[in-house]
Structure formats: structure tokens, C-alpha cells
Design a protein around this motif. Structure first.
Motif, short mmCIF file in Angstrom:
data_model
loop_
_atom_site.label_atom_id
_atom_site.label_comp_id
_atom_site.label_asym_id
_atom_site.label_seq_id
_atom_site.Cartn_x
_atom_site.Cartn_y
_atom_site.Cartn_z
N ALA A 32 1.12 -0.88 -0.40
CA ALA A 32 -0.05 -0.07 -0.23
C ALA A 32 0.97 1.47 0.41
N ASP A 33 0.49 2.48 -0.99
CA ASP A 33 1.12 2.81 -0.41
C ASP A 33 0.88 4.09 0.62
N GLU A 34 1.46 5.20 1.24
CA GLU A 34 1.56 5.82 2.65
C GLU A 34 1.07 7.00 2.40
N TYR A 35 -0.53 7.55 3.08
CA TYR A 35 -0.12 8.75 2.85
C TYR A 35 -0.57 9.35 3.15
N TYR A 36 -0.51 11.00 4.85
CA TYR A 36 -0.62 11.25 5.66
C TYR A 36 -2.39 12.86 6.16
N THR A 37 -2.41 12.55 7.18
CA THR A 37 -3.27 13.79 7.53
C THR A 37 -4.29 13.91 9.04
N GLN A 38 -5.06 14.76 8.72
CA GLN A 38 -5.52 15.05 9.88
C GLN A 38 -6.88 15.18 10.54
N ILE A 39 -7.49 14.63 10.94
CA ILE A 39 -9.10 14.57 11.26
C ILE A 39 -9.28 16.11 11.63
N ILE A 40 -9.99 16.56 10.90
CA ILE A 40 -10.38 17.81 10.85
C ILE A 40 -12.46 17.55 10.61
N GLY A 41 -12.82 17.32 11.83
CA GLY A 41 -14.61 17.69 12.20
C GLY A 41 -14.78 16.25 12.78
N GLN A 42 -15.94 15.89 12.59
CA GLN A 42 -16.44 14.87 13.70
C GLN A 42 -16.55 13.12 12.82
N GLY A 43 -17.07 14.20 11.19
CA GLY A 43 -16.76 12.93 10.14
C GLY A 43 -18.06 11.86 9.56
N LYS A 44 -18.88 11.91 9.41
CA LYS A 44 -20.12 11.38 9.09
C LYS A 44 -20.59 10.19 9.78
N LYS A 45 -22.06 10.15 10.42
CA LYS A 45 -22.21 9.17 11.22
C LYS A 45 -22.63 8.40 10.24
N LEU A 46 -23.05 6.95 9.99
CA LEU A 46 -23.64 5.63 9.29
C LEU A 46 -23.44 4.85 10.09
N GLU A 47 -25.49 4.55 10.24
CA GLU A 47 -25.90 4.02 10.86
C GLU A 47 -27.14 2.52 9.69
N ASP A 48 -26.37 1.42 10.23
CA ASP A 48 -26.79 0.70 9.28
C ASP A 48 -27.27 -0.84 10.47
N LYS A 49 -27.52 -2.20 9.55
CA LYS A 49 -28.36 -3.41 10.39
C LYS A 49 -27.59 -4.59 9.48
N SER A 50 -26.60 -5.47 10.05
CA SER A 50 -26.52 -6.49 10.05
C SER A 50 -27.62 -7.53 9.72
N ASP A 51 -27.00 -8.08 8.87
CA ASP A 51 -28.84 -9.10 7.78
C ASP A 51 -29.59 -10.10 9.76
N ASN A 52 -28.59 -9.81 10.96
CA ASN A 52 -28.76 -11.27 11.76
C ASN A 52 -29.27 -9.47 11.90
N GLY A 53 -30.09 -8.14 11.88
CA GLY A 53 -31.29 -7.66 13.21
C GLY A 53 -30.43 -5.84 14.19
N GLN A 54 -28.91 -6.92 14.24
CA GLN A 54 -28.06 -6.00 15.08
C GLN A 54 -27.64 -4.95 14.50
N LYS A 55 -27.65 -3.26 14.72
CA LYS A 55 -26.77 -1.95 14.04
C LYS A 55 -25.97 -2.03 14.88
N TYR A 56 -24.64 -1.37 14.01
CA TYR A 56 -24.27 -0.88 14.03
C TYR A 56 -23.46 0.74 13.84
N VAL A 57 -22.51 1.29 13.94
CA VAL A 57 -22.37 3.16 13.96
C VAL A 57 -21.33 2.41 13.01
N ALA A 58 -20.94 3.41 12.03
CA ALA A 58 -19.82 4.02 11.52
C ALA A 58 -18.94 5.33 11.54
N TYR A 59 -18.39 6.32 11.56
CA TYR A 59 -17.85 7.11 10.84
C TYR A 59 -17.04 6.97 9.34
N GLU A 60 -17.27 7.99 8.39
CA GLU A 60 -16.73 8.23 7.22
C GLU A 60 -16.55 10.04 7.12
#
Length: 120
Positions: A32-60
């Protein structure tokens, strides 16, 4: 009999070595190529459910990142938790898959040209 014991010992060493490699090598970073960044902002909250109905949250996150030579690239990636504001990250990027892994780093660990670009 001695050959058989030697053969079994060689297989055991091979298996233990393979397990150690699997546990300690992050294959998402290989090639992989390596890049560097700084976290600016809180990210976009993504909510979804898996096939078994369990909710999970990720941030984009969609951020400008720089390679060791200071070349800019805008990268989008997700994290399983909200990342710390102003933290510096090393992003591992593959052409076909995008960001495959990331790791928080200290500002002092950034390459000079990437650090200069991120400080602006």
C-alpha cells in the motif's frame, strides 16, 4: 524413526511460524501507498443493520491527505469509532481498494513535506 521425528519437528516449526506471521502482519498494509492526514471534523455518522438485525455505527471521513513528497490526494474512509479531533493519521492506500488501514501517528513522525502541507 529419526527421519520421521525430524519431519514432524519441521512441520511444527512451519506451522508455528505461519501462525506468528498471521498474527503479526497486517496484510492490508502490504503493497500500500502511505498518505498522511489530520482529522478535521467529527465525520459523517453512518448507521446500518447487519443481516441478523444488529445495529452498527461507523464514521465516514473525507479528508485531504499527502504522501511523503507532499502530493495531495482526497481520500474517503470509514472508522468503527469517531476518531479524535486533530489527530494525525497514517493512511494505507491501495489503488484498487482505497484506504485499507490507518494508524494514529505523532506529528513528529510525519515526513517533512507532508507535515508542512498539513500545517497550512
Amino acid at each position: 524413526m529419526k527421519k520421521f521425528i525430524g519431519f514432524i519437528a519441521a512441520i511444527a516449526v512451519f506451522l508455528v511460524g505461519g501462525l506468528v506471521i498471521l498474527q503479526n502482519v497486517n496484510f492490508n498494509r502490504l503493497g500500500a501507498d502511505e498518505y498522511y492526514t489530520q482529522i478535521i471534523g467529527q465525520g459523517k455518522k453512518l448507521e446500518d443493520k447487519s443481516d441478523n438485525g444488529q445495529k452498527y455505527v461507523a464514521y465516514e471521513y473525507k479528508l485531504s491527505a499527502f504522501d511523503k513528497d507532499g502530493r495531495k490526494k482526497t481520500l474517503t474512509f470509514t472508522a468503527q469509532k469517531q476518531l479524535r479531533e486533530n489527530a494525525y493519521l497514517s493512511l494505507f492506500v491501495k489503488d484498487s481498494k482505497g484506504v485499507t488501514s490507518y494508524q494514529e501517528v505523532k506529528k513528529e513522525e510525519l515526513p517533512k513535506k507532508a507535515s508542512e502541507k498539513l500545517s497550512k
